[in-house]
Design a protein around this motif. Structure first.
Motif, short mmCIF file in Angstrom:
data_model
loop_
_atom_site.label_atom_id
_atom_site.label_comp_id
_atom_site.label_asym_id
_atom_site.label_seq_id
_atom_site.Cartn_x
_atom_site.Cartn_y
_atom_site.Cartn_z
N LYS A 79 71.61 53.07 28.64
CA LYS A 79 70.26 53.15 28.87
C LYS A 79 69.89 52.42 29.96
O LYS A 79 68.83 52.48 30.47
CB LYS A 79 69.53 52.24 27.68
CG LYS A 79 69.38 53.00 26.45
CD LYS A 79 68.87 51.97 25.44
CE LYS A 79 67.42 51.40 25.57
NZ LYS A 79 66.39 52.52 25.45
N SER B 292 65.65 52.71 21.16
CA SER B 292 65.21 53.92 21.30
C SER B 292 66.14 54.95 22.32
O SER B 292 66.47 54.15 23.34
CB SER B 292 63.58 54.14 22.14
OG SER B 292 63.56 53.13 23.08
N ASN C 284 66.27 56.48 25.07
CA ASN C 284 65.80 56.72 26.54
C ASN C 284 66.40 55.74 27.64
O ASN C 284 66.73 54.67 27.09
CB ASN C 284 64.16 56.53 26.37
CG ASN C 284 63.69 55.14 25.80
OD1 ASN C 284 63.53 54.94 24.88
ND2 ASN C 284 63.74 54.27 26.80
N SER D 98 59.96 56.70 25.54
CA SER D 98 60.92 57.04 24.15
C SER D 98 60.69 58.57 23.69
O SER D 98 59.80 59.12 23.84
CB SER D 98 60.23 56.16 23.02
OG SER D 98 60.56 54.80 23.31
N HIS E 64 56.98 49.38 31.04
CA HIS E 64 57.74 50.05 29.98
C HIS E 64 57.13 51.25 29.80
O HIS E 64 56.26 51.64 30.02
CB HIS E 64 57.78 49.15 28.77
CG HIS E 64 58.79 49.25 27.89
ND1 HIS E 64 60.10 48.49 28.27
CD2 HIS E 64 59.20 49.69 26.71
CE1 HIS E 64 60.73 48.52 27.31
NE2 HIS E 64 60.41 49.39 26.42
MG MG Z 1 62.57 51.12 23.58
#
Ligand code: MG
Ligand code: TXA
Length: 345
Positions: free
Chosen positions: A63, A150, A152, A158, A239
């Motif tokens: 990630k 998540s 991503n 996400s 985010h």
């Molecule tokens: Mg997340």
């Protein structure tokens, strides 16, 4: 390419389990320290055995996640939750009411919880969720919790479909279990229930203040903080970001803008022939939550120069949607945004 198992008929809402053959294969990979993308009703998770340090390190690497940001562990039920966290009375009442479901409980970690230290990033609390279906099934099969953020790249939107995971993380995942489109579409609500009955809401989601109010006094502590000062994990401002600028509360989009429409007052044709995505033609906030990330990802992929989003009512699920949009807007304009689209030149 990562292996992909198609489970398009799985109904995530009902927490359908995966068939024995697939489950055995996924469980073996997890036992062997692999990374498996697993569907949940909220978003797809990137799962690894939470007790194996190397496997957990692979999550952070795949990630590009900063090591100070702790992970949620996914359990097979309250018995497993109790083995790893101290579940007080309020937490237990919430688990009884909302598990399996889109609620994560932050509780004190048990002294004998043998989790990889990176899971909690040095905190003495632990985030625990019992999600319906495959995630709980696999945790039960290997009899340890699955650490699963998540699925991503850190800071990005996400995934709510298996294809989103394949596109973003591709080869970094050993197996993607395809459970179709997520039925909630936004990450779980995160709460921290204290012993004296105060329930702090750390992240909004489908379990709303109205749902939580009967269980204690609520304190909303989801204020977005600056990325450089993450005093509360998971509350970084930047985010969920697309690679192009995103603007909220737009009533009249420009003709060349990507347009995220909402309800009858803000229909999909307001930007002329430009790329558009209607979150819910009838103005249904749950439907909008389900479609939000897919809309952002689709417009980003379509190559629009910017994204405008219609006003979303700030009630019920709308609060979670607006929270994610605020962070997406901040992230898309932040210097940390790494995937800036390069225009052919
Ligand atoms: Mg997340
Ligand atoms: O719906 C969900 O919650 C999805 C699915 C896969 O379960 N998972 C998810 O994980 O959204 P992630 O890692 O993307 O977000 C978890 C958030 C992070 O922002 C993290 O900082 C926060 O939970 N978190 C984890 N442990 C925490 C703790 N002990 N105290 C406060 N926040 C914590």
């Amino acid at each position: 390419m990562s292996d992909r198992i198609d489970l398009a008929t799985v109904n995530l809402d009902e927490g359908a389990h995966i068939g024995a053959g697939v489950a055995q294969k996924a469980a073996k990979m997890l036992r062997d320290g692999g990374l498996v993308a697993v569907p949940t009703e909220t978003v797809y998770g990137l799962a690894a055995d939470a007790t194996q340090a190397d496997a957990v390190a692979r999550i952070f690497a795949a990630k590009g996640r900063p090591s100070f940001n702790p992970l949620i562990i996914h359990v097979s039920g309250t018995d497993m939750a109790r083995r790893y966290g101290r579940i007080n009375e309020v937490a237990m009442a919430l688990a009884d009411a909302f598990w399996p479901g889109p609620l994560t409980l932050v509780v004190p970690i048990s002294p004998d919880a043998k989790l990889a230290p990176a899971v909690t990033a040095g905190l003495d609390t632990l985030a625990i969720r019992h999600a319906p279906g495959a995630m709980a099934q696999l945790a039960g099969m290997i009899d340890v919790p699955l650490a699963a953020p998540s699925a991503n790249s850190s800071g990005r939107t996400s995934p709510t479909e298996a294809a989103h995971v394949a596109e973003d993380l591709g080869d970094k995942v050993d197996l993607i279990v395809d459970g179709g489109a997520c039925t909630v579409g936004l990450e779980s609500t995160i709460v921290c229930p204290s012993d004296d009955g105060l329930i702090s809401i750390l992240r909004r989601g489908a379990v709303t203040e109205d749902h939580l109010a009967p269980f204690g006094t609520l304190a909303v502590k989801d204020k977005a903080t600056d990325e450089t000062a993450p005093t509360s994990p998971g509350q970084m401002l930047a985010h969920y970001a697309p690679s192009v600028p995103l603007t909220m509360n737009v009533e009249r989009p420009q003709t060349n803008q990507g347009w995220i429409a909402f309800g009858p007052d803000y229909p999909a044709n307001l930007n002329g022939d430009g790329a558009a995505f209607q979150l819910s033609a009838t103005g249904d906030l749950k439907e909008a939550g389900r479609h939000l990330y897919g809309a952002i990802l689709a417009l980003d992929r379509a190559g629009v120069a910017s994204i405008a989003v219609a006003p979303i009512p700030n009630s019920g699920m709308g609060k979670a949607i607006n929270d994610r949009l605020k962070r997406a807007a901040a992230g898309s304009q932040s210097p940390h945004s790494t995937r800036k689209r390069t225009v052919q030149s």
